[in-house]
Design a protein around this motif. Structure first.
Motif, PDB file in Angstrom:
ATOM      1  N   LEU A  19       0.854  -1.165  -0.125  1.00 15.68           N
ATOM      2  CA  LEU A  19       0.136   0.040   0.083  1.00 15.68           C
ATOM      3  C   LEU A  19       0.946   1.227  -0.099  1.00 15.68           C
ATOM      4  CD1 LEU A  19      -2.683  -1.070   2.427  1.00 15.68           C
ATOM      5  CD2 LEU A  19      -2.588  -1.602   0.167  1.00 15.68           C
ATOM      6  N   SER A  20       0.396   2.209  -0.790  1.00 15.45           N
ATOM      7  CA  SER A  20       0.944   3.639  -0.605  1.00 15.45           C
ATOM      8  C   SER A  20       0.086   4.711  -0.370  1.00 15.45           C
ATOM      9  CB  SER A  20       1.740   3.656  -2.050  1.00 15.45           C
ATOM     10  OG  SER A  20       2.729   2.795  -2.475  1.00 15.45           O
ATOM     11  N   CYS A  21       0.637   5.658   0.248  1.00 12.10           N
ATOM     12  CA  CYS A  21       0.045   6.874   0.592  1.00 12.10           C
ATOM     13  C   CYS A  21       0.769   8.089   0.305  1.00 12.10           C
ATOM     14  CB  CYS A  21      -0.240   6.844   2.099  1.00 12.10           C
ATOM     15  SG  CYS A  21      -1.185   8.259   2.573  1.00 12.10           S
ATOM     16  N   ALA A  22       0.143   8.789  -0.617  1.00 14.69           N
ATOM     17  CA  ALA A  22       0.722  10.110  -1.013  1.00 14.69           C
ATOM     18  C   ALA A  22       0.183  11.463  -0.288  1.00 14.69           C
ATOM     19  CB  ALA A  22       0.418  10.138  -2.488  1.00 14.69           C
ATOM     20  N   ALA A  23       0.932  12.247  -0.051  1.00 12.90           N
ATOM     21  CA  ALA A  23       0.525  13.371   0.689  1.00 12.90           C
ATOM     22  C   ALA A  23       0.897  14.711  -0.101  1.00 12.90           C
ATOM     23  CB  ALA A  23       1.413  13.501   1.996  1.00 12.90           C
ATOM     24  N   SER A  24       0.183  15.561   0.042  1.00  9.87           N
ATOM     25  CA  SER A  24       0.083  16.852  -0.590  1.00  9.87           C
ATOM     26  C   SER A  24      -0.345  17.934   0.455  1.00  9.87           C
ATOM     27  CB  SER A  24      -0.761  16.947  -1.834  1.00  9.87           C
ATOM     28  OG  SER A  24      -2.141  16.890  -1.435  1.00  9.87           O
ATOM     29  N   GLY A  25       0.399  19.103   0.225  1.00 10.73           N
ATOM     30  CA  GLY A  25       0.138  20.202   1.096  1.00 10.73           C
ATOM     31  C   GLY A  25       1.277  20.582   2.053  1.00 10.73           C
ATOM     32  N   ARG A  26       1.192  20.667   3.218  1.00 12.17           N
ATOM     33  CA  ARG A  26       1.974  21.201   4.186  1.00 12.17           C
ATOM     34  C   ARG A  26       3.328  20.130   4.210  1.00 12.17           C
ATOM     35  NH1 ARG A  26      -0.217  23.169   9.598  1.00 12.17           N
ATOM     36  NH2 ARG A  26       1.826  24.037   9.770  1.00 12.17           N
ATOM     37  N   THR A  27       4.203  20.449   5.034  1.00 11.57           N
ATOM     38  CA  THR A  27       5.592  19.935   4.730  1.00 11.57           C
ATOM     39  C   THR A  27       5.534  18.475   5.335  1.00 11.57           C
ATOM     40  OG1 THR A  27       6.824  21.866   5.043  1.00 11.57           O
ATOM     41  CG2 THR A  27       7.843  19.694   5.755  1.00 11.57           C
ATOM     42  N   PHE A  28       5.356  17.459   4.518  1.00  9.74           N
ATOM     43  CA  PHE A  28       5.311  16.094   4.911  1.00  9.74           C
ATOM     44  C   PHE A  28       6.080  15.410   6.095  1.00  9.74           C
ATOM     45  CE2 PHE A  28       3.711  11.976   4.364  1.00  9.74           C
ATOM     46  CZ  PHE A  28       4.955  10.760   4.482  1.00  9.74           C
ATOM     47  N   SER A  29       7.337  15.939   6.111  1.00  7.05           N
ATOM     48  CA  SER A  29       8.030  15.630   7.196  1.00  7.05           C
ATOM     49  C   SER A  29       7.846  16.157   8.562  1.00  7.05           C
ATOM     50  CB  SER A  29       9.597  15.918   7.063  1.00  7.05           C
ATOM     51  OG  SER A  29       9.708  17.453   6.742  1.00  7.05           O
ATOM     52  N   SER A  30       6.648  17.098   8.543  1.00  7.42           N
ATOM     53  CA  SER A  30       6.447  17.480   9.911  1.00  7.42           C
ATOM     54  C   SER A  30       5.473  16.550  10.531  1.00  7.42           C
ATOM     55  CB  SER A  30       5.729  18.851   9.763  1.00  7.42           C
ATOM     56  OG  SER A  30       6.717  19.701   9.216  1.00  7.42           O
ATOM     57  N   TYR A  31       5.022  15.531   9.785  1.00  4.09           N
ATOM     58  CA  TYR A  31       4.045  14.428  10.454  1.00  4.09           C
ATOM     59  C   TYR A  31       4.503  13.131  10.640  1.00  4.09           C
ATOM     60  CZ  TYR A  31       0.607  18.228   8.890  1.00  4.09           C
ATOM     61  OH  TYR A  31       0.091  19.414   8.954  1.00  4.09           O
ATOM     62  N   GLU A  32       4.029  12.544  11.807  1.00  2.00           N
ATOM     63  CA  GLU A  32       4.280  11.258  12.034  1.00  2.00           C
ATOM     64  C   GLU A  32       3.052  10.331  11.268  1.00  2.00           C
ATOM     65  OE1 GLU A  32       6.606  11.201  16.187  1.00  2.00           O
ATOM     66  OE2 GLU A  32       4.489  11.476  16.346  1.00  2.00           O
ATOM     67  N   MET A  33       3.288   9.344  10.769  1.00  2.00           N
ATOM     68  CA  MET A  33       2.457   8.742   9.986  1.00  2.00           C
ATOM     69  C   MET A  33       1.760   7.316  10.523  1.00  2.00           C
ATOM     70  SD  MET A  33       1.866  10.910   7.303  1.00  2.00           S
ATOM     71  CE  MET A  33       0.846   9.943   6.305  1.00  2.00           C
ATOM     72  N   GLY A  34       0.665   7.036  10.225  1.00  2.00           N
ATOM     73  CA  GLY A  34       0.243   5.693  10.687  1.00  2.00           C
ATOM     74  C   GLY A  34      -0.729   5.092   9.744  1.00  2.00           C
ATOM     75  N   TRP A  35      -0.839   3.704   9.955  1.00  2.00           N
ATOM     76  CA  TRP A  35      -1.806   2.897   8.868  1.00  2.00           C
ATOM     77  C   TRP A  35      -2.783   2.309   9.788  1.00  2.00           C
ATOM     78  CZ3 TRP A  35      -2.329   2.761   3.849  1.00  2.00           C
ATOM     79  CH2 TRP A  35      -1.405   2.987   3.091  1.00  2.00           C
ATOM     80  N   PHE A  36      -3.883   2.248   9.668  1.00  2.00           N
ATOM     81  CA  PHE A  36      -5.358   1.901  10.282  1.00  2.00           C
ATOM     82  C   PHE A  36      -5.821   0.985   9.513  1.00  2.00           C
ATOM     83  CE2 PHE A  36      -4.881   4.073  14.637  1.00  2.00           C
ATOM     84  CZ  PHE A  36      -4.094   4.905  14.221  1.00  2.00           C
ATOM     85  N   ARG A  37      -6.678   0.083  10.019  1.00  2.00           N
ATOM     86  CA  ARG A  37      -7.537  -0.805   9.302  1.00  2.00           C
ATOM     87  C   ARG A  37      -9.120  -0.774   9.965  1.00  2.00           C
ATOM     88  NH1 ARG A  37      -4.706  -6.814   9.551  1.00  2.00           N
ATOM     89  NH2 ARG A  37      -5.054  -7.085  11.509  1.00  2.00           N
ATOM     90  N   GLN A  38     -10.023  -1.135   9.046  1.00  2.00           N
ATOM     91  CA  GLN A  38     -11.316  -1.196   9.595  1.00  2.00           C
ATOM     92  C   GLN A  38     -11.997  -2.400   8.810  1.00  2.00           C
ATOM     93  OE1 GLN A  38     -13.715   2.361  10.036  1.00  2.00           O
ATOM     94  NE2 GLN A  38     -15.006   1.539  11.408  1.00  2.00           N
ATOM     95  N   ALA A  39     -12.020  -3.540   9.479  1.00  2.00           N
ATOM     96  CA  ALA A  39     -13.015  -4.768   8.837  1.00  2.00           C
ATOM     97  C   ALA A  39     -14.588  -4.326   9.025  1.00  2.00           C
ATOM     98  CB  ALA A  39     -12.492  -5.887   9.772  1.00  2.00           C
ATOM     99  N   PRO A  40     -15.244  -4.971   8.154  1.00  2.00           N
ATOM    100  CA  PRO A  40     -16.859  -4.633   8.422  1.00  2.00           C
ATOM    101  C   PRO A  40     -17.384  -4.953   9.845  1.00  2.00           C
ATOM    102  CG  PRO A  40     -16.272  -5.928   6.098  1.00  2.00           C
ATOM    103  CD  PRO A  40     -14.882  -5.806   7.049  1.00  2.00           C
ATOM    104  N   GLY A  41     -18.332  -4.102  10.225  1.00  2.00           N
ATOM    105  CA  GLY A  41     -18.699  -4.168  11.742  1.00  2.00           C
ATOM    106  C   GLY A  41     -17.764  -4.372  12.987  1.00  2.00           C
TER     107      GLY A  41
END
Length: 123
Positions: A19-41
């Motif tokens: 999986l990839s996540c592309a960012a735009s806008g403010r300085t990307f390196s200022s943010y800590e990044m996470g991945w989450f998931r949600q299964a049905p229900g």
């Protein structure tokens, strides 16, 4: 910051996806990044996270040893390499960004979210 996740799809158990996540806008390196998931229900759950510099990573026990998170601050991307996939990994996966406060593991500290990408693992 705006986030766009991609790379989901249908894969057989034991297979891999990236999986990839592309960012735009403010300085990307200022943010800590996470991945989450949600299964049905089910509630949205933590998968993995990476510090702003990329020197620290964190994983949920359920994915430790199978998933790897990485980032490229120059390209403003964060990736989640998923190996040895299991049917229970089936979910919509979201990337998220937060500043330097709050737990990596909780949903609430994350200020920005991507739209989600569906991962389906067949048995």
């Amino acid at each position: 910051v705006q986030l766009q996740a991609s790379g989901g799809g249908l894969v057989q158990a034991g297979g891999s996806l990236r999986l990839s996540c592309a960012a735009s806008g403010r300085t990307f390196s200022s943010y800590e990044m996470g991945w989450f998931r949600q299964a049905p229900g089910k509630e949205r759950e933590f998968v993995g996270a990476i510090s702003w510099s990329g020197d620290r990573t964190y994983y949920a026990d359920a994915v430790k040893g199978r998933f790897t998170i990485s980032r490229d601050n120059a390209k403003k991307t964060v990736s989640l390499q998923m190996n040895s996939l299991k049917p229970e990994d089936t979910a919509v996966y979201y990337c998220a960004a937060k500043v330097y406060v709050g737990s990596y593991y909780s949903v609430s500290p994350y200020d920005y979210w991507g739209q989600g990408t569906l991962v389906t693992v067949s048995s």
